[in-house]
Design an enzyme around this catalytic site. Structure first.
Site, PDB file in Angstrom:
ATOM      1  N   LYS A  81       0.861  -1.186   0.000  1.00 44.97           N
ATOM      2  CA  LYS A  81       0.000   0.000   0.000  1.00 44.97           C
ATOM      3  C   LYS A  81       0.893   1.232   0.000  1.00 44.97           C
ATOM      4  O   LYS A  81       1.957   1.246   0.646  1.00 44.97           O
ATOM      5  CB  LYS A  81      -0.858  -0.032   1.277  1.00 44.97           C
ATOM      6  N   SER A 156      -9.413   1.464   3.523  1.00 41.38           N
ATOM      7  CA  SER A 156      -8.642   2.293   2.622  1.00 41.38           C
ATOM      8  C   SER A 156      -7.622   1.522   1.788  1.00 41.38           C
ATOM      9  O   SER A 156      -7.128   2.046   0.788  1.00 41.38           O
ATOM     10  CB  SER A 156      -7.897   3.362   3.447  1.00 41.38           C
ATOM     11  N   SER A 180      -9.342  -0.962   7.683  1.00 38.17           N
ATOM     12  CA  SER A 180      -8.854  -0.738   6.317  1.00 38.17           C
ATOM     13  C   SER A 180      -8.118  -1.908   5.675  1.00 38.17           C
ATOM     14  O   SER A 180      -7.757  -1.839   4.507  1.00 38.17           O
ATOM     15  CB  SER A 180      -7.946   0.499   6.282  1.00 38.17           C
TER      16      SER A 180
END
Lengths: 494, 493
Positions: A81, A156, A180
Site C-alpha cells: 500500500k 482504505s 482498512s
C-alpha cells in the site's frame, strides 16, 4: 481455466521455487502480465516497480541455482500500500500533497521482507492518508473491485486487496486503522489479517492515527497470512510502541483444529439494521460449520461497542490533525506556487494538497482537541475506549474468539456513499472495535451473495493471541473451501 | 529616580518567576540518533526522524531522561512514578512536525526548591516543575533588513531540532532583580555541577524567560503578568527586570492599566518592547503523544541516581567555609562554579593556603581571564602554578608585587613559576649586605624625607622603602629594607 503462476498461493510457489520447478522470474513475469491485462481497468497501482522487481527475482534465482536455502517470502511477488515508505520509490499516501515525495529510507516491514528476498511489483492505490472505506478518496482516482467493476474494493487499502484478488500480487501489505485491511479483504474475497497493536513495527508507515494504525496483510489463504506475518512481526527498536516479545512462528499449530473451542457469536451485530440478509445467512452458516468441527457457539456481547464508532471518529481525527500538520510545503512533498509569507504558503499548500475527506477529519480533530472541548470530546472518547477494552477482556474470559460479519454489506457501487460520510463510516462498524482495543482479527471469505459478491467472516481474538485467530480461520477455510474467482479473471482465460 | 525608588519601597512589591530552558549535553538527540552538537554546518546533524519525514517515529533518549531526573533530584523535586509526553501543536517552519513533543500535566519532576543567598540572607525559591521536551530548529531571516518584518526569505537549520531540552519552572517567589540574578546564577552552577548541560547562555544552551508583576505589599493576588523574552545573559535578566519593574511602577503610579503581554528585551537600547498580547495566545491543543509509552522510571534507578549526585554548589560553599576557612564571600565566588571549585581544590591539594589561593583566584586570576576572554579550563595557568606562587610568597622568596608579575607571565606562557622568578629576577633580596648599598644611595638622594623621619615623622619610612624597592627592581624584601633603614637612620643619629 488453468491457474496462472500469479494466481497461486505463496506457499505453493515457494515449494515450486525450492524444488526448482519454477523460477522467481517466471512467477514475476506471470504477475507483470496480469498487471498489464487488468490494471488499466482496476487502477490498482500508483507506482509500478518492475525493473527493480526483475533484479530482485533474478537474485533469488541465483541463490536457488547455487542451492542456497531461501526463505518463504523469497521470490514471491508483493505489493505494498502506498503508505509504506520505500527508499528511492515514490510514496504518496494517495495524496496530492505527497505526489512528488520519494522517501530517503525504508519502512521496517519492507526492510524485513526485502532481506527475505521479496519481490516488490508496485505501490498500491489507497484512500488519501488511509482515510476512507471505498478507495474513492484517493487523489489519483478510485480502485475498482475485480468482482464487479462498478463496485468499490473497500478501503482504505483497496488497491492491495484488489491486487491480491486479481493476481497482480501474490500477497500485499495494507494498514488497518478502523478496518482498512479487513473490510477491503471482505469486499474483494481475500484473507485480511490485522495482528495485535505493536506486533508489527509502524516505523516508516505514514501515520493516519498513531494509536490505531496497524500493519495488516492480504493473502490468498490463511497459511500465507501466518507466513508473511512471521516474516515481518517482532520487536523494532525504532518503534517505541512495538511489542518487546519476540514473535512466534505463526505457521506452527495452524491445523490443530477447533475441537472444544469456545466461539462467541456477536448476535447484536448480526441483528443490526443495515446488515444484508445474505451476509447474515452466510455468517450464520459459517458459525454452524465451526460447531460442526467441534467448537461450541454462544451469544456474546460487548455492551459498549455501540459507542466505539463515535469514539473512533473523535480519536482518529484528533491524532490525524496532529500527524498531518507536518505537510506544510517546507521540507518535502508538494508546495503550492505563489508569493507571500510562510504561513500563506502553508495554507495554500494544504488547501490545494489535501482532499475533502482529509480536510474534514483535520477540522474535526482540531476542534475536538481545542481548549474547552478536549474533555467533552477527546477525553470522553478515551474513556469509551477504555470501556470497550474492558468489554473485550470480559468477553474473552468466556470465549476464545468472537465472530461476526466483517462488514455489514458486500461491495457497494462507486459513488453510492460518497455524498453521505456517515453511511460510509458505518461500513467499518464491526471492524473498528478491534482497532480501538488493539486486538488481533482476521477476515476470511465465507461465501458469495446472490449477486456474486464475496462475503467476509470476521474472527476476533484476545490481545497477543494471533495463533488462536489463525487456527480458527484455517479450520474454517479448510472446511468451506471457498474457491470462487472474480469473473474478470475467468474472462481473461476464456 | 529617587522618588520612584521610595515609591517602590513603600507602595509596590515585585513578584518574579523564571522559566529556564536547558539544552542537555547528551551525545545524541532526544528522539533519534543524530549528534547533539553546537556549531556544525547547517542541516548536517539531521535524519528522517528529526526532519519529521512521513512515517518516522520518536524513540526516547534514556540519557536525557537520566539527566532530567538528576536535575529534579538536585532541586529537591519528587520524581513522578508515571509521567507522559504530550504533543504541543502549532505551526512554525523551524518545527519539522509542526508539533513539539513536550510534557504537560504530568511532568517528570515536580515540587522542588532552590536556595539562594542575597546580601547574606538565604531565600528559598520553589520549583514548580522540571520537564523534558525537544528543541526546535533555527530560522534565519534573509534579505534587505535581516529582520522578520522585512525578510525576503527564510532559511531553516534543523541541527538543533530534536535536541533534548529541559524546562525548569520556578514559583513566583522572587522579589527583586537581585534575587532573580542569584537564582539564575545558582541554577546554572547546579546544572554545571551535575554535568548535564554546557549552560552557555551565549550559545543558547541555557535560556531564560522572566515573568514579572507588581502588587501592593501584603496583597495575596498577583498583578498583571508580563513575560520577558530574549534574555541572553544573567546581566540581561538583571537589567531587563530593573527596567520592567520601573516601567510597570510608573504606569501604575499614573493609573495606567497594564496588559498581560509578552515583551522583548532589547539589549542595545536597554528597554523591553511589546511582543504578543494574551488575546493572541495559541491554543496548543495538547494531547498525549500516542507514539510514546508513559515514562515510568524504576524507583531503584532513581535511588542509584540520587546516590550518584555530585556535591552541589550550596554544600560546596558550606564546606569551603567550614573546612577550609574561607569567608562567605570568598566561598561564594570560588564554589559557585564547578570549574572554579575544581581549580581551587587542586590548588589547595598542591599545598597552597586556601584563603590565599581564593584571593589570588578571585583577584588577579579572574582579572586576567576577563581581559583575555578565557575560561579557566582553557587557560594555560594550572593549580600547580598558583600553589607554587602562594608558597613562594609565603616563604617571602618573592614579594607580592613580584608575585603579580610571575602570575601574569605564567598565565601568558604556561611557564613554571620557579622559572619565571629566575628569568625575571623576581627573587627578593633580603640580606643586608646586598641591600646596604641601595640604602645608602636612597638616603643620599632623599635628604628632605630623611630629615623628616629623623624628626619623628614615621610615615616617611614607607616612601623610603618604596625607593629601595624601585632601585632593586622589586626584588628587595620590603620588611628587611624597612628594618635596615630604621637601623641606619637612628644609629647614625
Amino acid at each position: 481455466m488453468t491457474a496462472e503462476l500469479c494466481d497461486l498461493t505463496a506457499h505453493d510457489l515457494s515449494a515450486k521455487l525450492a524444488a526448482g520447478d519454477v523460477r522467481a522470474i517466471d512467477v514475476l513475469e506471470s504477475t507483470l502480465r496480469r498487471i498489464d491485462q487488468v490494471d488499466e481497468r482496476l487502477h490498482t497501482f500508483l507506482t509500478r516497480t518492475e525493473g527493480q522487481a526483475r533484479t530482485q527475482a533474478g537474485l533469488v534465482d541465483e541463490r536457488v541455482a547455487r542451492r542456497e536455502e531461501v526463505g518463504p517470502v523469497a521470490g514471491i511477488p508483493l505489493a505494498l500500500k502506498d503508505v509504506f515508505c520505500t527508499k528511492g520509490i515514490r510514496t504518496t499516501a494517495g495524496s496530492k500533497i505527497l505526489e512528488p515525495y520519494v522517501p530517503p529510507y525504508d519502512c521496517t516491514p519492507w526492510e524485513r521482507l526485502q532481506a527475505g528476498g521479496a519481490v516488490l511489483v508496485g505501490k498500491t492505490n489507497c484512500d488519501e492518508f488511509a482515510m476512507g472505506s471505498s478507495n474513492e478518496n484517493s487523489a489519483f482516482g478510485p480502485v475498482r473491485n475485480p468482482w464487479n467493476l462498478e463496485t468499490v474494493p473497500g478501503g482504505s487499502s483497496g488497491g492491495s486487496a484488489a491486487a491480491v484478488a486479481s493476481g497482480q500480487a501474490v500477497w500485499a501489505l495494507g494498514t488497518d486503522t478502523g478496518g482498512s485491511v479487513r473490510q477491503p479483504a471482505s469486499l474483494c474475497g481475500v484473507v485480511g489479517f490485522k495482528p495485535t497493536y505493536g506486533r508489527i513495527s509502524r516505523y516508516g508507515l505514514i501515520a493516519f492515527a498513531s494509536s490505531l494504525d496497524h500493519v495488516g496483510t492480504f493473502t490468498r489463504d490463511v497459511r500465507d497470512a501466518a507466513t508473511i506475518l512471521s516474516a515481518i512481526a517482532g520487536h523494532d527498536p525504532r518503534d517505541a510502541t512495538s511489542l518487546p516479545e519476540p514473535a512466534p512462528h505463526y505457521g506452527a499449530g495452524l491445523d490443530a483444529g477447533v475441537q472444544g473451542l469456545r466461539v462467541g457469536v456477536m448476535e447484536d451485530w448480526l441483528g443490526t439494521e443495515g446488515v444484508q440478509p445474505a451476509v447474515r445467512d452466510s455468517v450464520r452458516a459459517a458459525v454452524d460449520r465451526l460447531v460442526g468441527l467441534g467448537a461450541t457457539a454462544e451469544t456474546a456481547s460487548l455492551p459498549h461497542a455501540d459507542y466505539a464508532l463515535s469514539a473512533y471518529y473523535l480519536i482518529a481525527p484528533a491524532e490525524c490533525s496532529s500527524n498531518l500538520a507536518r505537510y506544510d510545503g517546507v521540507r518535502y512533498g508538494y508546495r503550492a506556487p505563489g508569493g507571500g509569507d510562510v504561513m500563506e504558503m502553508n495554507m495554500r499548500t494544504r488547501g490545494a494538497g489535501f482532499g475533502d475527506e482529509v480536510k474534514r477529519r483535520i477540522m474535526l480533530g482540531t476542534y475536538s482537541l481545542s481548549a474547552g472541548y478536549y474533555d467533552a470530546y477527546y477525553g470522553q472518547a478515551q474513556k469509551v475506549r477504555t470501556l470497550v477494552i474492558r468489554d473485550y477482556e470480559e468477553a474473552f474470559r468466556r470465549f476464545d474468539v468472537l465472530v461476526s460479519p466483517t462488514s455489514p454489506t458486500t461491495a457497494f457501487r462507486l459513488g453510492e456513499k460518497t455524498e453521505d460520510p456517515l453511511a460510509m463510516y458505518l461500513s467499518d462498524i464491526f471492524t473498528i472495535p478491534s482497532d480501538l482495543t488493539g486486538t488481533p482479527a482476521v477476515s476470511i471469505p465465507c461465501g458469495l451473495s446472490p449477486d456474486g459478491l464475496p462475503i467476509g467472516f470476521q474472527i476476533m481474538g484476545r490481545l497477543m493471541d494471533e495463533a488462536t485467530v489463525l487456527r480458527v480461520a484455517f479450520a474454517l477455510e479448510q472446511d468451506l473451501r471457498f474457491a470462487a474467482r472474480p469473473p474478470l479473471l475467468e474472462a481473461l482465460s476464456a | 529616580m529617587a522618588e520612584a525608588d521610595t515609591a517602590k519601597a513603600t507602595r509596590f512589591e515585585t513578584v518574579i518567576g523564571l522559566e529556564c530552558h536547558v539544552e542537555l549535553s547528551t551525545a545524541t538527540k532526544m528522539f533519534c540518533g543524530c549528534l547533539n552538537a553546537f556549531g556544525a554546518p547547517p542541516n548536517t546533524n539531521v535524519c528522517p526522524v528529526c526532519l519529521g519525514h512521513p512515517g518516522t517515529l520518536p524513540v526516547p533518549n534514556e540519557k536525557a531522561i537520566e539527566y532530567t531526573i538528576k536535575i529534579g533530584l538536585a532541586l529537591g523535586c519528587r520524581i513522578a512514578p508515571h509521567s507522559i509526553f504530550h504533543r504541543k501543536n502549532y505551526f512554525y517552519p523551524d518545527m519539522p512536525k509542526n508539533f513539539q513533543i513536550s510534557q504537560y500535566d504530568l511532568p517528570l519532576c515536580v515540587g522542588g526548591h532552590l536556595d539562594i543567598e542575597v546580601d547574606g540572607e538565604t531565600h528559598r525559591v520553589g520549583i514548580t516543575r522540571v520537564h523534558l521536551e525537544e528543541d526546535t530548529g533555527k530560522t534565519v531571516h534573509g534579505g534587505a533588513t535581516g529582520r522578520i518584518g522585512g525578510a525576503e526569505y527564510a532559511l531553516e537549520d534543523y541541527n538543533r531540532a530534536g535536541v533534548p531540552l529541559v524546562e525548569v519552572v520556578s514559583e513566583p517567589d522572587m522579589r527583586s532583580a537581585e534575587q532573580a540574578r542569584a537564582y539564575l546564577t545558582e541554577l546554572r552552577a547546579t546544572l554545571e555541577s551535575l554535568g548535564v548541560s554546557d549552560v552557555r547562555m551565549e550559545e543558547g544552551s541555557l535560556r531564560c524567560d522572566a515573568n514579572v508583576s507588581l502588587r501592593r505589599p501584603g496583597s495575596e493576588e498577583l498583578g498583571t503578568k508580563i513575560e520577558i523574552k530574549n534574555l541572553n545573559s544573567i546581566r540581561s535578566l538583571y537589567r531587563a527586570l530593573n527596567f520592567e519593574e520601573e516601567r510597570q511602577q510608573v504606569a501604575l503610579e499614573r493609573g495606567e492599566p497594564l496588559i498581560q503581554e509578552t515583551r522583548h528585551w532589547d539589549e542595545g537600547k536597554g528597554i523591553t518592547t511589546h511582543g504578543r498580547s494574551k488575546e493572541y495566545a495559541f491554543d496548543y491543543r495538547y494531547f498525549p503523544e500516542p507514539d510514546l509509552a508513559p515514562l515510568e522510571p524504576d524507583p531503584q534507578w532513581i535511588e542509584t541516581l540520587r546516590a550518584e549526585l555530585p556535591e552541589l554548589p550550596a554544600a560546596r560553599r558550606r564546606r569551603f567555609q567550614d573546612e577550609l576557612g574561607l569567608s562567605a564571600h570568598q566561598a561564594g565566588l570560588v564554589a559557585s562554579s564547578a570549574e572554579w571549585a575544581r581549580f581551587f581544590e587542586a590548588t589547595v591539594s598542591a599545598g597552597a593556603d586556601p584563603r590565599a589561593a581564593a584571593n589570588w583566584m578571585t583577584g588577579d586570576l579572574a582579572a586576567l581571564l576577563r581581559e583575555t576572554h578565557q575560561s579557566l579550563t582553557a587557560a594555560k595557568v594550572t593549580p600547580e602554578h598558583l600553589a607554587e606562587l602562594v608558597k613562594l610568597l609565603d616563604e617571602q622568596v618573592i614579594s607580592s608585587a613580584g608575585a603579580k608579575v610571575a602570575l601574569a607571565e605564567a598565565f601568558a606562557t604556561g611557564a613554571s613559576v620557579d622559572a619565571v622568578v629566575e628569568a625575571k629576577g623576581l627573587r627578593q633580596v633580603g640580606d643586608s649586605e646586598a641591600l646596604g648599598g641601595m640604602i645608602e644611595q636612597v638616603i643620599e638622594e632623599n635628604p628632605a624625607p630623611v630629615e623628616q623621619f629623623r624628626k619623628g615623622k614615621e610615615g616617611v619610612l614607607g616612601f623610603l622603602v618604596g625607593q629601595v624597592m624601585k632601585k632593586s627592581g622589586g626584588a628587595a624584601n620590603p620588611k628587611v629594607a624597612a628594618e635596615l633603614l630604621r637601623e641606619r637612620l637612628s644609629g647614625s643619629g
